[in-house]
Design an enzyme around this catalytic site. Structure first.
Site, PDB file in Angstrom:
ATOM      1  N   SER A  18       0.855  -1.192   0.000  1.00  0.00           N
ATOM      2  CA  SER A  18       0.000   0.000   0.000  1.00  0.00           C
ATOM      3  C   SER A  18       0.882   1.230   0.000  1.00  0.00           C
ATOM      4  O   SER A  18       1.657   1.448   0.950  1.00  0.00           O
ATOM      5  CB  SER A  18      -0.894   0.018   1.233  1.00  0.00           C
ATOM      6  OG  SER A  18      -1.416   1.325   1.389  1.00  0.00           O
ATOM      7  N   HIS A  43      -1.022  -1.345  -4.432  1.00  0.00           N
ATOM      8  CA  HIS A  43      -2.304  -1.083  -3.761  1.00  0.00           C
ATOM      9  C   HIS A  43      -2.419   0.416  -3.485  1.00  0.00           C
ATOM     10  O   HIS A  43      -1.558   1.001  -2.827  1.00  0.00           O
ATOM     11  CB  HIS A  43      -2.367  -1.888  -2.463  1.00  0.00           C
ATOM     12  CG  HIS A  43      -3.675  -1.800  -1.748  1.00  0.00           C
ATOM     13  ND1 HIS A  43      -4.758  -2.598  -2.072  1.00  0.00           N
ATOM     14  CD2 HIS A  43      -4.091  -1.017  -0.717  1.00  0.00           C
ATOM     15  CE1 HIS A  43      -5.774  -2.317  -1.263  1.00  0.00           C
ATOM     16  NE2 HIS A  43      -5.396  -1.357  -0.437  1.00  0.00           N
ATOM     17  N   ASP A  45      -4.715   3.361  -1.941  1.00  0.00           N
ATOM     18  CA  ASP A  45      -5.805   3.639  -1.008  1.00  0.00           C
ATOM     19  C   ASP A  45      -6.371   5.032  -1.252  1.00  0.00           C
ATOM     20  O   ASP A  45      -5.696   6.028  -1.015  1.00  0.00           O
ATOM     21  CB  ASP A  45      -5.299   3.527   0.439  1.00  0.00           C
ATOM     22  CG  ASP A  45      -5.088   2.079   0.849  1.00  0.00           C
ATOM     23  OD1 ASP A  45      -6.026   1.282   0.683  1.00  0.00           O
ATOM     24  OD2 ASP A  45      -3.976   1.743   1.315  1.00  0.00           O
ATOM     25  N   MET A  47      -9.097   7.757  -0.233  1.00  0.00           N
ATOM     26  CA  MET A  47      -9.944   8.122   0.916  1.00  0.00           C
ATOM     27  C   MET A  47     -10.471   9.540   0.738  1.00  0.00           C
ATOM     28  O   MET A  47      -9.764  10.405   0.221  1.00  0.00           O
ATOM     29  CB  MET A  47      -9.122   8.041   2.203  1.00  0.00           C
ATOM     30  CG  MET A  47      -8.440   6.694   2.409  1.00  0.00           C
ATOM     31  SD  MET A  47      -7.633   6.623   4.019  1.00  0.00           S
ATOM     32  CE  MET A  47      -6.775   5.035   3.881  1.00  0.00           C
ATOM     33  N   HIS A  76      -8.243   0.770  -4.226  1.00  0.00           N
ATOM     34  CA  HIS A  76      -9.173   0.521  -3.114  1.00  0.00           C
ATOM     35  C   HIS A  76      -9.892   1.827  -2.807  1.00  0.00           C
ATOM     36  O   HIS A  76      -9.301   2.737  -2.220  1.00  0.00           O
ATOM     37  CB  HIS A  76      -8.348   0.010  -1.925  1.00  0.00           C
ATOM     38  CG  HIS A  76      -9.139  -0.245  -0.692  1.00  0.00           C
ATOM     39  ND1 HIS A  76      -8.539  -0.477   0.541  1.00  0.00           N
ATOM     40  CD2 HIS A  76     -10.480  -0.323  -0.477  1.00  0.00           C
ATOM     41  CE1 HIS A  76      -9.482  -0.684   1.443  1.00  0.00           C
ATOM     42  NE2 HIS A  76     -10.656  -0.589   0.859  1.00  0.00           N
ATOM     43  N   MET A  78     -12.272   4.088  -0.887  1.00  0.00           N
ATOM     44  CA  MET A  78     -12.965   4.319   0.387  1.00  0.00           C
ATOM     45  C   MET A  78     -13.590   5.700   0.290  1.00  0.00           C
ATOM     46  O   MET A  78     -13.207   6.643   0.997  1.00  0.00           O
ATOM     47  CB  MET A  78     -11.956   4.212   1.550  1.00  0.00           C
ATOM     48  CG  MET A  78     -11.480   2.790   1.783  1.00  0.00           C
ATOM     49  SD  MET A  78      -9.935   2.700   2.726  1.00  0.00           S
ATOM     50  CE  MET A  78      -8.739   2.873   1.398  1.00  0.00           C
ATOM     51  N   MET A 147     -11.074  -6.396   5.120  1.00  0.00           N
ATOM     52  CA  MET A 147     -10.374  -5.406   5.939  1.00  0.00           C
ATOM     53  C   MET A 147     -10.091  -6.009   7.310  1.00  0.00           C
ATOM     54  O   MET A 147     -11.016  -6.377   8.038  1.00  0.00           O
ATOM     55  CB  MET A 147     -11.232  -4.145   6.118  1.00  0.00           C
ATOM     56  CG  MET A 147     -11.426  -3.303   4.870  1.00  0.00           C
ATOM     57  SD  MET A 147      -9.902  -2.772   4.068  1.00  0.00           S
ATOM     58  CE  MET A 147      -9.088  -1.850   5.373  1.00  0.00           C
ATOM     59  N   GLY A 152      -9.044   3.600   6.959  1.00  0.00           N
ATOM     60  CA  GLY A 152      -8.758   5.015   7.197  1.00  0.00           C
ATOM     61  C   GLY A 152      -7.287   5.330   7.407  1.00  0.00           C
ATOM     62  O   GLY A 152      -6.828   6.386   7.014  1.00  0.00           O
ATOM     63  N   PHE A 153      -6.573   4.397   8.014  1.00  0.00           N
ATOM     64  CA  PHE A 153      -5.181   4.690   8.353  1.00  0.00           C
ATOM     65  C   PHE A 153      -4.301   3.457   8.224  1.00  0.00           C
ATOM     66  O   PHE A 153      -4.767   2.333   8.474  1.00  0.00           O
ATOM     67  CB  PHE A 153      -5.089   5.206   9.801  1.00  0.00           C
ATOM     68  CG  PHE A 153      -5.912   6.432  10.033  1.00  0.00           C
ATOM     69  CD1 PHE A 153      -5.430   7.692   9.676  1.00  0.00           C
ATOM     70  CD2 PHE A 153      -7.192   6.335  10.562  1.00  0.00           C
ATOM     71  CE1 PHE A 153      -6.212   8.833   9.854  1.00  0.00           C
ATOM     72  CE2 PHE A 153      -7.976   7.470  10.741  1.00  0.00           C
ATOM     73  CZ  PHE A 153      -7.484   8.717  10.389  1.00  0.00           C
ATOM     74  N   ASP A 185      -6.253  -6.843   4.098  1.00  0.00           N
ATOM     75  CA  ASP A 185      -5.703  -5.485   4.141  1.00  0.00           C
ATOM     76  C   ASP A 185      -5.774  -4.933   5.553  1.00  0.00           C
ATOM     77  O   ASP A 185      -6.860  -4.737   6.099  1.00  0.00           O
ATOM     78  CB  ASP A 185      -6.530  -4.616   3.178  1.00  0.00           C
ATOM     79  CG  ASP A 185      -6.013  -3.190   3.049  1.00  0.00           C
ATOM     80  OD1 ASP A 185      -4.981  -2.852   3.656  1.00  0.00           O
ATOM     81  OD2 ASP A 185      -6.651  -2.414   2.315  1.00  0.00           O
ATOM     82  N   GLY A 186      -4.608  -4.666   6.149  1.00  0.00           N
ATOM     83  CA  GLY A 186      -4.548  -3.993   7.441  1.00  0.00           C
ATOM     84  C   GLY A 186      -3.788  -4.797   8.477  1.00  0.00           C
ATOM     85  O   GLY A 186      -4.148  -5.929   8.783  1.00  0.00           O
ATOM     86  N   GLY A 207       1.343  -1.997   3.996  1.00  0.00           N
ATOM     87  CA  GLY A 207       1.897  -0.652   3.885  1.00  0.00           C
ATOM     88  C   GLY A 207       3.117  -0.509   4.771  1.00  0.00           C
ATOM     89  O   GLY A 207       4.263  -0.528   4.305  1.00  0.00           O
TER      90      GLY A 207
HETATM   91  C1  DX5 Z   1      -6.455   1.198   5.454  1.00  0.00           C
HETATM   92  C2  DX5 Z   1      -5.883   0.862   4.099  1.00  0.00           C
HETATM   93  C3  DX5 Z   1      -4.739  -0.086   4.128  1.00  0.00           C
HETATM   94  C4  DX5 Z   1      -3.563   0.400   4.909  1.00  0.00           C
HETATM   95  C5  DX5 Z   1      -2.721  -0.776   5.311  1.00  0.00           C
HETATM   96  O1  DX5 Z   1      -7.643   1.901   5.280  1.00  0.00           O
HETATM   97  O2  DX5 Z   1      -6.881   0.279   3.291  1.00  0.00           O
HETATM   98  O3  DX5 Z   1      -4.370  -0.445   2.809  1.00  0.00           O
HETATM   99  O4  DX5 Z   1      -2.776   1.296   4.206  1.00  0.00           O
HETATM  100  O5  DX5 Z   1      -1.682  -0.293   6.083  1.00  0.00           O
HETATM  101  P1  DX5 Z   1      -0.809  -1.213   7.046  1.00  0.00           P
HETATM  102  O6  DX5 Z   1      -0.232  -2.303   6.214  1.00  0.00           O
HETATM  103  O7  DX5 Z   1       0.184  -0.258   7.577  1.00  0.00           O
HETATM  104  O8  DX5 Z   1      -1.766  -1.744   8.094  1.00  0.00           O
HETATM  105 ZN    ZN Z   2      -6.378  -0.615   1.272  1.00  0.00          ZN
END
Ligand code: DX5
Ligand code: ZN
Length: 228
Positions: A18, A43, A45, A47, A76, A78, A147, A152-153, A185-186, A207
């Site tokens: 990510s 990937h 993200d 938002m 992705h 969001m 997820m 979000g983060f 993811d996450g 990420g």
């Molecule tokens: C969260 C994102 C993820 C996020 C994953 O909303 O969809 O893709 O960036 O980050 P890590 O791998 O740091 O949990």
């Molecule tokens: Zn994502």
């Protein structure tokens, strides 16, 4: 640990870094670096500060990144409402476009819209969203994104209850007989990746775990996620 190779559905494990955790001042360079380091997908993200409490990347950035990589762009979304942005992300160079059922009134319509643009369609399930949300979508989609944190983060902790959902969705996919990727993811790192794979995931978004330590570390980071 790897997925059961005797399963007809077993697919190679793909790593999708990510870019949320990349250096945003050098995004093109970062995308080139992860491709050179062995990433399978990029990937991205997206938002909107509304569906999720953070603001990130729009179609113009996706378009600017497109010449920097041959890897599939796994976008992705969001954002809510989502439908009126699908054309723009497709035109910008997305290969896979993933939407959340809560982000629009008609998830089936959104999936059909993505398919009509000639792109692969993904549906993402938040930690509180049940697997049965997929019952009437499984015949049309190309990817399910589980997820394992609330969206979000980056940098959040893996929510273990999602392993049961990965197992349930793996069964649904195998029963469908369709070629559908199961992405998680996450909070994916060297400790949680094997758990997600054992539960049936075949694409890992990461990420923090990919981008830590700077470009010299990306290849090792990606290798560790594959369990090699
Ligand atoms: C969260 C994102 C993820 C996020 C994953 O909303 O969809 O893709 O960036 O980050 P890590 O791998 O740091 O949990
Ligand atoms: Zn994502």
């Amino acid at each position: 640990m790897t997925a059961d190779p005797s399963s007809p559905q077993a697919a190679p494990i793909r790593i999708a870094p990510s870019i949320l955790s990349a250096d945003f001042a050098r995004l093109g360079e970062e995308v080139r670096a992860i491709e050179a380091a062995g990433a399978d997908w990029v990937h991205i993200d997206v938002m909107d500060g509304h569906y999720v409490p953070n603001l990130t990347i729009g179609p113009m950035v996706v378009k600017a990144l497109r010449p920097h990589s041959k890897l599939p762009f796994d976008v992705h979304l969001m954002i809510s409402p989502v439908d009126h942005f699908l054309d723009a992300f497709a035109a910008a160079g997305a290969d896979i476009i993933t939407v959340h059922p809560e982000a629009g009134p008609h998830i089936h319509r959104s999936v059909q819209h993505i398919k009509s643009l000639g792109k692969q369609a993904g549906v993402s399930l938040n930690p509180g969203t049940p697997a049965k949300m997929l019952d009437y979508l499984i015949d049309d989609i190309d990817l399910v994104l589980i997820m394992s944190v609330n969206p979000g983060f980056g940098g959040q902790s893996f929510i273990s209850s999602q392993l049961r959902k990965i197992e349930a969705v793996r069964k649904m996919i195998d029963k469908s007989g369709r070629d559908i990727r199961l992405e998680v993811d996450g909070g994916i790192d060297a400790a949680t990746a094997p758990l997600a794979i054992a539960a049936g995931a075949d694409v890992l978004v990461a990420g923090t775990a990919t981008f830590k330590g700077g470009a010299g570390a990306y290849a090792d980071n990606i290798r560790r996620l594959r369990g090699a």
